[in-house]
Enzyme design. Structure first.
Site, PDB file in Angstrom:
ATOM      1  N   LYS A 251       0.779  -1.063   0.003  1.00  0.00           N
ATOM      2  CA  LYS A 251      -0.070   0.162   0.148  1.00  0.00           C
ATOM      3  C   LYS A 251       0.694   1.337  -0.055  1.00  0.00           C
ATOM      4  O   LYS A 251       0.696   2.293  -0.928  1.00  0.00           O
ATOM      5  CB  LYS A 251      -1.161  -0.012   1.113  1.00  0.00           C
TER       6      LYS A 251
ATOM      7  N   GLN B 262      -4.623  -1.309   9.570  1.00  0.00           N
ATOM      8  CA  GLN B 262      -4.532  -2.640   9.180  1.00  0.00           C
ATOM      9  C   GLN B 262      -5.152  -3.507   9.881  1.00  0.00           C
ATOM     10  O   GLN B 262      -4.799  -3.608  11.309  1.00  0.00           O
ATOM     11  CB  GLN B 262      -3.386  -3.102   8.645  1.00  0.00           C
TER      12      GLN B 262
ATOM     13  N   ASP C 129     -10.649   3.486   4.541  1.00  0.00           N
ATOM     14  CA  ASP C 129     -11.010   2.264   4.591  1.00  0.00           C
ATOM     15  C   ASP C 129     -12.608   1.824   4.776  1.00  0.00           C
ATOM     16  O   ASP C 129     -12.918   0.652   4.540  1.00  0.00           O
ATOM     17  CB  ASP C 129     -10.371   1.405   5.778  1.00  0.00           C
TER      18      ASP C 129
HETATM   19  N1  L37 Z   1      -7.945  -1.994   3.103  1.00  0.00           N
HETATM   20  N2  L37 Z   1      -7.603  -4.072   3.407  1.00  0.00           N
HETATM   21  C1  L37 Z   1      -7.841  -3.131   3.968  1.00  0.00           C
HETATM   22  N3  L37 Z   1      -7.968  -2.893   5.360  1.00  0.00           N
HETATM   23  C2  L37 Z   1      -7.821  -4.064   6.080  1.00  0.00           C
HETATM   24  O1  L37 Z   1      -7.708  -3.693   7.191  1.00  0.00           O
HETATM   25  N4  L37 Z   1      -7.123  -6.453   6.251  1.00  0.00           N
HETATM   26  C3  L37 Z   1      -7.437  -4.982   5.442  1.00  0.00           C
HETATM   27  C4  L37 Z   1      -7.203  -5.141   4.076  1.00  0.00           C
HETATM   28  N5  L37 Z   1      -6.977  -6.376   3.435  1.00  0.00           N
HETATM   29  C5  L37 Z   1      -5.813  -6.443   2.748  1.00  0.00           C
HETATM   30  O2  L37 Z   1      -5.289  -5.455   2.577  1.00  0.00           O
HETATM   31  N6  L37 Z   1      -5.688  -7.407   1.774  1.00  0.00           N
HETATM   32  C6  L37 Z   1      -5.188  -7.690   0.501  1.00  0.00           C
HETATM   33  C7  L37 Z   1      -5.006  -8.896  -0.061  1.00  0.00           C
HETATM   34  C8  L37 Z   1      -4.409  -8.844  -1.215  1.00  0.00           C
HETATM   35  C9  L37 Z   1      -3.686  -8.009  -1.582  1.00  0.00           C
HETATM   36  C10 L37 Z   1      -3.522  -6.709  -1.050  1.00  0.00           C
HETATM   37  C11 L37 Z   1      -4.370  -6.445   0.266  1.00  0.00           C
HETATM   38  C12 L37 Z   1      -2.835  -8.195  -2.819  1.00  0.00           C
HETATM   39  O3  L37 Z   1      -2.332  -7.152  -3.484  1.00  0.00           O
HETATM   40  N7  L37 Z   1      -2.580  -9.482  -3.331  1.00  0.00           N
HETATM   41  C13 L37 Z   1      -1.816  -9.850  -4.542  1.00  0.00           C
HETATM   42  C14 L37 Z   1      -0.721 -10.831  -4.097  1.00  0.00           C
HETATM   43  C15 L37 Z   1       0.105 -10.175  -3.131  1.00  0.00           C
HETATM   44  C16 L37 Z   1       1.250 -11.286  -2.584  1.00  0.00           C
HETATM   45  O4  L37 Z   1       2.039 -11.515  -3.582  1.00  0.00           O
HETATM   46  O5  L37 Z   1       1.288 -11.460  -1.301  1.00  0.00           O
HETATM   47  C17 L37 Z   1      -2.858 -10.268  -5.506  1.00  0.00           C
HETATM   48  O6  L37 Z   1      -2.355 -10.418  -6.698  1.00  0.00           O
HETATM   49  O7  L37 Z   1      -3.753 -10.922  -4.901  1.00  0.00           O
END
Ligand code: L37
Ligand code: NAP
Length: 294
Positions: free
Chosen positions: A54, A98, A121
């Protein structure tokens, strides 16, 4: 494969490019630099990864991003004091705490402490309440649910009048995405761990959203031919052949379901990147509101 792929990574990139232009213009014309503060409590490895991503994406679009990390044994008062400090800081337009927080902390009280104008959020009870009510406008929609709607919209799929089935009723995904789909005039069924005969319910879906946190749970015979399948699940499964020792799989058995569905999101590269894109979008919106531009 019969299903068409909904490429969340590409759509998120498109949104980030739009935001980069908008942020540059805000700075040039109005001297406004959107600011995002992330608050991470403890050392949950998945949360650390997401918060880092982020911050990185924020910087890429020109958002000023400040990260705060508190130890896992931080007190309620310490977390709330940090939130109050950020509420009062005019260079910060969005505050992201988070989740999940360590067990000893009162999540509801922390979220309640965030100024609703900075609640990028979308988890403040007032924002969630407005999201749930007819005729009310939340200042921000939660990022993952908003990202799901944006994915569907940008793919050109209509929501109105469709049968939408949501697997999962959590505060951060299942419940708010159901409310957003309802606002868009879908007919909603919400399933959870006490639902009887899940496959019979999910087979009714024109739009199926899976947010349960169970690797590969949704099988081909759970899905109506031609349905839109949105896989929110991010599950780490051991994989010694990978450098990091695990790989990510969704809640949907992609290999099977892609032969039945009309549209499908992959994991990774589906909803995950959209969650981050919507956070950046909410932060830019917050900065524009604070500057009286909205
Ligand atoms: N806004 N999001 C918000 N607030 C929170 O309190 N927990 C939480 C939340 N969740 C969160 O950030 N989830 C999340 C899950 C996956 C990704 C980003 C955010 C993401 O980008 N995933 C990538 C792979 C990441 C990796 O390699 O680990 C994807 O392509 O899915
Ligand atoms: P959660 O809080 O654990 O909620 C899971 C929900 O699924 C609950 O409502 C639970 O029912 C239901 N459920 C669990 N097992 C079930 C089963 N066997 N049958 C039917 N329902 C079942 O999870 P979450 O925070 O919503 O996250 C869900 C998944 O999405 C996780 O994999 C998470 O990592 C991922 N996620 C992804 C993103 C992203 O950006 N892509 C963001 C957030 C989360 P009960 O209510 O009855 O317990």
């Amino acid at each position: 494969m019969t299903a068409k792929l909904i490429d969340g990574k590409a759509i998120a990139k498109e949104i980030q490019e739009e935001l980069t232009r908008e942020v540059a213009e805000l700075k040039e014309k109005h001297g406004v630099v959107p600011g995002l503060a992330t608050v991470l409590v403890g050392d949950n490895p998945a949360s650390q990864t997401y918060v880092r991503m982020k911050q990185k994406r924020s910087a890429e679009v020109g958002i000023h991003s400040v990260g705060y990390t508190l130890p896992g044994d931080a007190t309620q008062e310490e977390v709330e004091a940090l939130v109050r400090k950020l509420n009062a800081d005019p260079t910060i337009h969005g505050i992201l705490v988070q989740l999940p927080l360590p067990k000893h902390l009162n999540e509801e009280a922390v979220l309640n402490a965030i100024s609703i104008e900075k609640d990028v959020d979308g988890f403040h009870p007032i924002n969630i309440g407005r999201l749930a009510m007819k005729g009310r406008q939340a200042l921000f929609a939660p990022c993952t649910p908003a990202g799901i709607i944006e994915l569907i919209d940008r793919t050109g799929i209509a929501i109105e009048g469709k049968e939408a089935v949501v697997l999962g009723r959590s505060n951060i995904v299942g419940l708010p995405v159901s409310m957003l789909l309802l606002k868009r005039n879908a007919t909603i069924t919400i399933c959870h761990s006490r639902t009887h005969d899940l496959p019979a319910v999910t087979r009714r879906a024109d739009i199926l959203v899976a947010a349960v946190g169970r690797p590969l749970m949704v099988k081909a015979d759970w899905v109506k031919p031609g349905a839109v399948v949105i896989d929110v699940g991010i599950n780490r499964v051991d994989d010694p052949s990978r450098k990091r020792g695990y790989r990510l799989v969704g809640d949907v058995d992609f290999e099977e379901v892609k032969e039945v569905a009309g549209w499908i999101t992959p994991v990774p590269g589906g909803v995950g990147p959209m969650t981050i894109a919507m956070l950046l979008k909410n932060t830019v919106t917050a900065a524009k509101r604070a500057a009286g531009l909205l």
